[in-house]
Motif scaffolding. Structure first.
Motif, PDB file in Angstrom:
ATOM      1  N   TRP A  21      -7.948 -11.373  -6.066  1.00 59.48           N
ATOM      2  CA  TRP A  21      -7.487 -10.024  -5.768  1.00 59.48           C
ATOM      3  C   TRP A  21      -8.215  -8.991  -6.624  1.00 59.48           C
ATOM      4  O   TRP A  21      -8.639  -7.963  -6.145  1.00 59.48           O
ATOM      5  N   ALA A  46      -5.890  -3.327  -4.384  1.00 57.68           N
ATOM      6  CA  ALA A  46      -4.529  -2.818  -4.528  1.00 57.68           C
ATOM      7  C   ALA A  46      -3.585  -3.610  -3.637  1.00 57.68           C
ATOM      8  O   ALA A  46      -3.854  -3.827  -2.461  1.00 57.68           O
ATOM      9  N   ALA A  47      -2.486  -4.064  -4.213  1.00 58.39           N
ATOM     10  CA  ALA A  47      -1.464  -4.773  -3.441  1.00 58.39           C
ATOM     11  C   ALA A  47      -0.130  -4.605  -4.162  1.00 58.39           C
ATOM     12  O   ALA A  47      -0.017  -4.955  -5.337  1.00 58.39           O
ATOM     13  N   ARG A  48       0.848  -4.034  -3.463  1.00 56.91           N
ATOM     14  CA  ARG A  48       2.155  -3.849  -4.092  1.00 56.91           C
ATOM     15  C   ARG A  48       2.800  -5.188  -4.431  1.00 56.91           C
ATOM     16  O   ARG A  48       3.445  -5.349  -5.459  1.00 56.91           O
ATOM     17  N   ASN A  49       2.631  -6.143  -3.536  1.00 58.40           N
ATOM     18  CA  ASN A  49       3.218  -7.468  -3.737  1.00 58.40           C
ATOM     19  C   ASN A  49       2.147  -8.510  -3.447  1.00 58.40           C
ATOM     20  O   ASN A  49       2.025  -8.999  -2.323  1.00 58.40           O
ATOM     21  N   PRO A  50       1.342  -8.856  -4.454  1.00 59.30           N
ATOM     22  CA  PRO A  50       0.228  -9.785  -4.196  1.00 59.30           C
ATOM     23  C   PRO A  50       0.683 -11.165  -3.730  1.00 59.30           C
ATOM     24  O   PRO A  50      -0.030 -11.829  -2.990  1.00 59.30           O
ATOM     25  N   ASN A  76       3.198 -11.830  -1.723  1.00 57.08           N
ATOM     26  CA  ASN A  76       3.414 -11.681  -0.290  1.00 57.08           C
ATOM     27  C   ASN A  76       2.086 -11.520   0.451  1.00 57.08           C
ATOM     28  O   ASN A  76       1.892 -12.073   1.536  1.00 57.08           O
TER      29      ASN A  76
END
Length: 449
Positions: free
Chosen positions: A41, A45-49, A51
């Motif tokens: 990653w 950007a990922a709020r919930n990596p 998921n």
């Protein structure tokens, strides 16, 4: 690219392709979810990596299923694995197998077969390794593969020289030296090829250019091996073979013995499968850590594996059991025979880590750190820097805890007990995996040669 029965499997987006590539590099072993997130990653950007990873896995399963490859992705032990079978073909594995066989036949003196096998290995390259894959884990794999490619090229040239092809190889070696000017192994072979063509003056010029470059770039002098070859060419040592003739046994040219690996006391008893597996891991990976509780036999197992490698790399053993805080670099420098006196007055000063890196940067070396748990953080820092700056170096460690360094492959060691058989799951279909791009896949995979 990944193909099933000659048909490409399309994966959606660079992240999906990176996940598949990472799982294939693990060769069927599970990769923890946290590891995949940390390695792949990156800055995305990922709020919930967590998921986001699950979403990617769902898409990948769909892609595999569309080509009749259901069940290829498995969740196991908190991570994911790509199920591989003996029918699957991976170009990296084939490349390494060709190299291994080529080097074996080279060591046996079967030069024609060795040259053919090594050239077959080089022919598998159809573009840059792991092209378009970004991230430190792919950078490390790319560095290892490029080093294997270079050494295979040099070994193929060595076999060709033994067959009397020096004149045909001068141009090829000149290109290698131009592309990797600080690489002494290629430079030494170019010197020898020129010498066998009766071009002694040019061979000496190649040495002089390399010496000047080492001094100006790194403040170093040529290695004892290259210096000995220079003296042998100056003196027309018979072991080199005369100009225009077949090369003799160049092993008679004086060489500095490399490494300080302790000789294991007695024969290794038991754990034959584990010993073989560890030896193979060390041959494939750049950082292998044997982990397990104290007294389980990590040191003895690692010593046994290293003593059976049959590699031409120097092996240095660094025991950290009595090392105090900030003492890892000193222990490593002492094992390598480096001291402050090894830097002469006309050389620019280097800190201890730079001095060690300069010593190892262009040389094949295996560094074995024993009992790392005593100075875990410092060892991890030193190992990370060495792997980043020394592409020809391999690190083996024994520890009660992982180093938690990028690219680390853990080799668990448990108390000796009957080993459980864990046969790999087999599929009726087979995958063909090609990490080097640049060619259109054929309906039938290339021959194993």
């Amino acid at each position: 690219m990944v193909a099933s029965n000659g048909s490409l499997i399309e994966f959606s987006g660079p992240l999906g392709r990176a996940i598949v590539a990472r799982l294939i590099l693990a060769e069927g072993r599970p990769v923890q979810s946290e590891t995949l997130i940390d390695e792949l990653w990156g800055e995305r950007a990922a709020r919930n990596p967590v998921n986001a990873l699950q979403v990617q896995m769902t898409k990948l399963r769909t892609s595999f299923a569309a080509r009749g490859e259901e069940g290829r992705l498995e969740m196991r032990s908190g991570g994911y694995r790509l199920v591989l079978s003996e029918h699957d073909r991976i170009d990296i594995v084939e490349f390494e197998n060709h190299i291994r066989r080529g080097r074996e036949t080279l060591g046996q003196g079967n030069y024609a077969e060795a040259e053919e096998g090594l050239r077959d290995a080089l022919a598998l390259w159809r573009g840059p390794a792991l092209q378009d894959m970004t991230g430190f884990v792919f950078d490390a794999a790319r560095t290892r593969l490029e080093e294997l490619r270079l050494t295979a090229h040099e070994d193929a040239v060595t076999a060709g020289m033994k067959l009397g092809k020096a004149e045909d190889l001068v141009a090829e070696l000149s290109h290698l030296v131009a592309a990797h000017p600080l690489r002494e192994r290629s430079r030494g072979r170019l010197m020898l090829a020129l010498y066998h063509c009766g071009r002694q003056t040019e061979a000496l010029d190649v040495f002089r250019d390399g010496r000047n470059l080492l001094d100006s770039e790194l403040g170093l002098t040529p290695s004892p091996e290259l210096d000995a070859l220079h003296v042998a060419i100056l003196s027309h040592v018979p072991a080199l073979g005369g100009p225009g003739g077949l090369p003799g046994d160049t092993q008679q040219v004086p060489r500095k013995t490399q490494g300080n690996l302790p000789v294991p006391l007695g024969s290794f008893v038991g754990r034959a499968d584990m010993l073989r597996s560890l030896r193979e891991e060390i041959g494939r990976q750049r950082l292998v850590t044997t982990v397990g509780p104290g007294g389980v036999g990590k040191t003895r197992l690692t010593l046994g594996a290293l003593s059976q490698l049959g590699s031409d790399a120097g092996v240095w053993w660094i025991d950290l059991v009595t090392v105090g805080k900030d003492g890892v670099l000193s222990a490593l420098a002492a094992a390598l025979g480096l001291s402050e006196s090894s830097v002469t007055a006309d050389q620019r000063p280097l800190n201890p880590l730079e001095r060690i890196a300069s010593c190892l940067r262009e040389r094949k070396a295996i560094l074995a750190f024993d009992n790392c748990e005593h100075v875990l953080d410092e060892t991890a820092f030193v190992v990370k820097r060495l792997l980043e700056t020394c592409p020809s170096a391999t690190v083996v460690a024994t520890s009660r805890e992982p180093l938690n360094t990028a690219g680390e492959v853990l080799f668990p060691v448990e108390p000796m007990a009957p080993e459980e058989e864990n046969a790999p799951r087999r599929n009726d279909t087979a995958l063909s995996v090609w990490f080097s791009t640049g060619a259109t896949p054929c309906s039938a995979p290339p021959s194993n040669g």
